[in-house]
Design an enzyme around this catalytic site. Sequence first.
Site, PDB file in Angstrom:
ATOM      1  N   HIS A 136       0.816  -1.219   0.000  1.00  0.00           N
ATOM      2  CA  HIS A 136       0.000   0.000   0.000  1.00  0.00           C
ATOM      3  C   HIS A 136       0.850   1.268   0.000  1.00  0.00           C
ATOM      4  O   HIS A 136       0.339   2.351  -0.284  1.00  0.00           O
ATOM      5  CB  HIS A 136      -0.987  -0.010   1.181  1.00  0.00           C
ATOM      6  CG  HIS A 136      -0.382   0.265   2.526  1.00  0.00           C
ATOM      7  ND1 HIS A 136      -0.103  -0.737   3.437  1.00  0.00           N
ATOM      8  CD2 HIS A 136      -0.018   1.422   3.133  1.00  0.00           C
ATOM      9  CE1 HIS A 136       0.396  -0.205   4.533  1.00  0.00           C
ATOM     10  NE2 HIS A 136       0.476   1.103   4.370  1.00  0.00           N
ATOM     11  N   ASP A 178       0.179  -7.713   1.507  1.00  0.00           N
ATOM     12  CA  ASP A 178       0.512  -6.289   1.568  1.00  0.00           C
ATOM     13  C   ASP A 178       2.017  -6.073   1.585  1.00  0.00           C
ATOM     14  O   ASP A 178       2.535  -5.260   2.348  1.00  0.00           O
ATOM     15  CB  ASP A 178      -0.143  -5.607   2.771  1.00  0.00           C
ATOM     16  CG  ASP A 178      -0.134  -4.081   2.647  1.00  0.00           C
ATOM     17  OD1 ASP A 178       0.021  -3.579   1.518  1.00  0.00           O
ATOM     18  OD2 ASP A 178      -0.258  -3.395   3.680  1.00  0.00           O
ATOM     19  N   SER A 219       4.697   2.425   7.979  1.00  0.00           N
ATOM     20  CA  SER A 219       4.337   1.291   7.126  1.00  0.00           C
ATOM     21  C   SER A 219       5.515   0.873   6.260  1.00  0.00           C
ATOM     22  O   SER A 219       6.121   1.700   5.582  1.00  0.00           O
ATOM     23  CB  SER A 219       3.154   1.658   6.228  1.00  0.00           C
ATOM     24  OG  SER A 219       1.981   1.823   6.968  1.00  0.00           O
TER      25      SER A 219
END
Length: 498
Positions: A130, A160, A240
């Site tokens: 992402h 992911d 992230s």
Amino acid sequence: MSKKHFFLGMLLASVIGGLVALAGLSFLVQPREATTFDEKQKTSFVNLLNGDNFTIPDGINFVASAGIVTPAVVHVKSTLSYDPRSQRDPLEEWFGLPPRGGQGEGRRAPMSSGSGVIISPDGYIVTNNHVVEGASEIDISLENNNRYIAKVIGTDPTTDLALLKIEEEGLPFVKFGDSDQTQVGEWVLAVGNPFNLNSTVTAGIISAKARNIGILRGVENNLQIESFLQTDAVVNPGNSGGALVNLAGELIGINTAIASNTGSFTGYSFAVPSTLVKKVMDDLMEYGAVQRGLLGININDVSPELEEQLGKELSVKQGVYIGSVNEDSGAKEAGLQAGDIIVGVDGRQTNNVAILQEMVARKRPGDQVEVEYIRDGEVFKTQATLKNFEGGVDIVEKVVPKTYDFEGVMFENLSEEQLERLGVSGGALITSVGSPKWRGAGARSGFIITSIISENGRSRIENVDDLLDQLNKLSGEELVILGMFQDGTEYYFEVELD
């Protein structure tokens, strides 16, 4: 000459001859190129913070681990598809053309920001899917402020994760640890770039393992894998793709999500375990695509709610209940049936769906797994061969499209999937813009050229060969280049050819 001197001379000659032979052999035998990240990491990494001689400093000191990891955690900045705003333009108003390119006010492409972890000295980087999804350009910043443009090697939305590559050698990197050996209560560090604050280190403990929080639900036909490590190390937006490491400085997870109603850290964060990360990265490096092996079953956690739904009491309180078995699947061939309860895979207890999915996701089509299950109160074991999406055992490699160059701009043809998704009959995709002139005119990676306006009128572009033919014919002219980004946003820019 005495016998003693004679034998000493013979011994010395033998030793010298052996050394020469070994040197010649090493010269003739060429080293094999590493095909997994285990091999790449073994070539040059010496970890002084692991092994029998390693002891945690008094007072639980995190300095050594942070010092190892921080130089290898990078800042990832992704330029997303162009997002033009409402701004009237003569061509737009008179001829109904899409918004114009260039560097005018209100024309800045949107950005996203995250973190990444260097996992080999030759520039491979793991991050979250992402963080780079939809990016037309990816900028990598190291702790020492060196910057690079990264290439996407492959992505896997089901976990992911994404693998990037920068062109450099001798980089610091983080060695993979074994997340299976990580224990609840163990100290860990999270390293990343929250709120664009580079090289931020926070500490916490492993709060839980094999967490399924439903953030990937619906991805890739519901084939998502969620078996997160849960930690209370502070993680915020920008973390992230960053590193979760143990006190030996080993990578045990990739930070992916937080549990929050506000968008900021409120107590818990979640990381993809390193055992799964390593398998996905090896697949992306070797094949360009993740190789998913499937059992071919529909499953649920054993729970009081499931018992109520089934209207019966199950023989165990933890496990994975098989609701149905697909025809021609590995599970069917192994003898598994609806109503069976899987309690172990390859010797590891499977108390819930998350653990089972993680264990199977580490395998490839054609691999076998030992499944322990309960049927009618009795425990059985069977060997199941995992299959791919097509029901076979073949490895599927990603086809790398051919690229073409014109004035420093790289193009490639659209895939059948892209043509169908965008509803166009043809076009040429810009993959990179190395020309300052084209970049200044508004050309962007990820833009699809569908037509060109010149002094001779408007010409449709069917493919890259068609585009190059037109550009070579129109040398010296000023052109209007029209098309769209991969999200369907229409756009154009003007450029004068050499």
